[in-house]
Design an enzyme around this catalytic site. Structure first.
Site, PDB file in Angstrom:
ATOM      1  N   GLN A  84      -0.622 -20.714  21.330  1.00  0.00           N
ATOM      2  CA  GLN A  84      -1.844 -19.512  20.100  1.00  0.00           C
ATOM      3  C   GLN A  84      -1.639 -17.840  20.838  1.00  0.00           C
ATOM      4  O   GLN A  84      -2.628 -17.058  20.246  1.00  0.00           O
ATOM      5  CB  GLN A  84      -2.898 -19.998  20.129  1.00  0.00           C
ATOM      6  N   THR A  88       4.641  -9.030  14.834  1.00  0.00           N
ATOM      7  CA  THR A  88       2.689  -9.582  14.578  1.00  0.00           C
ATOM      8  C   THR A  88       2.075  -8.516  13.969  1.00  0.00           C
ATOM      9  O   THR A  88       2.453  -7.817  14.854  1.00  0.00           O
ATOM     10  CB  THR A  88       2.625 -11.015  15.587  1.00  0.00           C
ATOM     11  N   ASP A 143       0.576  -7.218   5.271  1.00  0.00           N
ATOM     12  CA  ASP A 143      -0.092  -8.559   5.333  1.00  0.00           C
ATOM     13  C   ASP A 143       0.790  -9.610   5.957  1.00  0.00           C
ATOM     14  O   ASP A 143       0.458  -9.975   6.127  1.00  0.00           O
ATOM     15  CB  ASP A 143      -0.983  -8.559   4.273  1.00  0.00           C
ATOM     16  N   THR A 178       0.508  -1.295  -0.054  1.00  0.00           N
ATOM     17  CA  THR A 178       0.256   0.084   0.144  1.00  0.00           C
ATOM     18  C   THR A 178       0.638   1.282  -0.298  1.00  0.00           C
ATOM     19  O   THR A 178       0.275   2.487  -0.885  1.00  0.00           O
ATOM     20  CB  THR A 178      -0.901   0.061   1.461  1.00  0.00           C
TER      21      THR A 178
HETATM   22  N1  ASP Z   1      -2.094  -5.605   0.846  1.00  0.00           N
HETATM   23  C1  ASP Z   1      -1.746  -4.547   1.375  1.00  0.00           C
HETATM   24  C2  ASP Z   1       0.129  -5.912   1.462  1.00  0.00           C
HETATM   25  O1  ASP Z   1       0.445  -6.137   2.315  1.00  0.00           O
HETATM   26  C3  ASP Z   1      -1.427  -4.425   2.546  1.00  0.00           C
HETATM   27  C4  ASP Z   1      -0.140  -2.924   2.821  1.00  0.00           C
HETATM   28  O2  ASP Z   1       0.616  -2.961   1.876  1.00  0.00           O
HETATM   29  O3  ASP Z   1      -0.509  -2.663   4.405  1.00  0.00           O
HETATM   30  O4  ASP Z   1      -0.031  -5.665   0.202  1.00  0.00           O
END
Ligand code: ASP
Length: 348
Positions: free
Chosen positions: A282, A170, A93, A16
């Site tokens: 977990q 995380t 992600d 993003t």
């Molecule tokens: N879906 C995007 C990615 O992980 C989300 C982000 O960039 O924060 O590439």
């Protein structure tokens, strides 16, 4: 201390952060990093030099893979002597997986490698990307002393004011700017009016020794998360994956699992075949202490190895790297319980 002669390599893998809004259409488009200085004039105000390296095509980090991890390490190895530090722009992600695996691929790292990204594209008015990027660049250029040693010679994630050991992170929030935490290890630094580093928690490499770049990786690993009602068929199917070498077993609390006979038998057979079962909790905070409860003790007696307070992401990365290096199951088992890059804390 900012070194005015510092050189930082900014690598853009995707995610993003690298998007801008087309002023006319409103659509999000990839930011042109080759025109970094004209697209983001703030960079010019940094007191050191920034060069860019673009991965083509940029990817959503959901498409991250071992081969791209290897490409990232190749770029760092090829340019290691030219730069004082590296910043990797990456989607959030899978950033914790990449941070974990890169920390293991880069052995005796003597320079900062900082991963960052953002929840809103850099071209959006309310973006969190600009602060993340500018501060990550400053951290990559920051020097500790006059002989040019860096303050943070390790693989880190920087997000929303927090500098964290990469293999301890995380992703905990899909929406907020504070998307990451380091549940079981103190932050390495915090950015406010100034960047405050917590020096006592930062790794100290041996500057006399060379950095090693490890590329080998074995993907024959799996994550198996327990849940009440998990069936024999589910566990059996996971353990019967052809070529399987390692399992990250996400257990309850301090490392407890059911003690149904079928479950114990399946795990016993897998361990007998040389599959390494790593017990991780977990829970977000705390770690595995198999001796505490009878159910945990059963796992310990079977030969499951404690991952202590390691994250699932780091446990998976570690299995991939250790098996990739051709280690035997016995060696992998031993090393999974030992801290190699500060990824776990052993408490007795
Ligand atoms: N879906 C995007 C990615 O992980 C989300 C982000 O960039 O924060 O590439």
């Amino acid at each position: 201390m900012i070194d005015r002669n510092a050189n930082v390599l900014l690598m853009y893998t995707g995610g993003t952060i690298g998007m801008v809004e087309n002023a006319e259409t409103g659509a999000l488009e990839p930011f042109n990093f080759s025109h970094l200085y004209s697209n983001m004039p703030e960079i010019k105000r940094l007191k050191f030099n920034v060069e860019t390296y673009l991965f083509d095509p940029p990817i959503d980090s959901s498409d991250m893979s071992p081969s791209i991890w290897q490409q990232i390490v190749h770029v760092i190895e090829d340019h290691y002597d030219e730069y004082d530090g590296f910043v990797i722009l990456h989607g959030t992600d899978t950033m914790a997986y990449t941070a974990s695996v890169l920390s293991l691929m880069l052995d005796n790292l003597t320079k900062p490698v900082i991963l960052t990204g953002s929840q809103l594209p850099i071209g959006k008015l309310r973006t969190d990307g600009k602060e993340n990027l500018i501060t990550a660049l400053e951290i990559a250029a920051d020097k500790k002393d006059a002989i040019g040693r860096p303050i943070v010679p390790e693989l880190c994630v920087y997000m929303q004011n927090l500098l964290m050991r990469g293999n301890r992170t995380t992703k905990i929030n899909a929406n907020n700017f504070s998307a990451f935490t380091s549940p079981n290890y103190p932050y390495l630094g915090e950015a406010g009016l100034n960047i405050r580093y917590n020096d006592q928690f930062i790794l100290k490499p041996d500057y006399e020794k060379p950095v090693n770049f490890n590329y080998a990786m074995d993907p024959h690993v799996v994550i198996l998360k327990l849940f009440p009602g998990i069936s024999e068929a589910v566990v059996r199917a996971h353990l019967a994956i052809p070529g399987l070498k390692g399992v990250v077993l996400e257990t309850y609390g301090t490392g407890n699992s059911p003690i149904d006979l079928w479950f114990i038998d399946l795990l016993h057979d897998a361990i007998e075949q040389g599959i390494v079962i790593v017990n991780v909790t977990q829970c977000l905070y705390g770690g595995v202490e198999m001796h505490r409860y009878e159910n945990g003790q059963r796992l310990e007696k079977l030969g499951a190895v404690s991952g202590h307070d390691i994250t699932t992401e780091a446990a998976l990365a570690k299995l991939m790297v250790l098996f990739g290096e051709g280690k035997t199951p016995a060696e992998v088992k031993r090393l999974m319980s030992v801290s190699l890059r500060g990824e776990l804390t052993v408490r007795r």
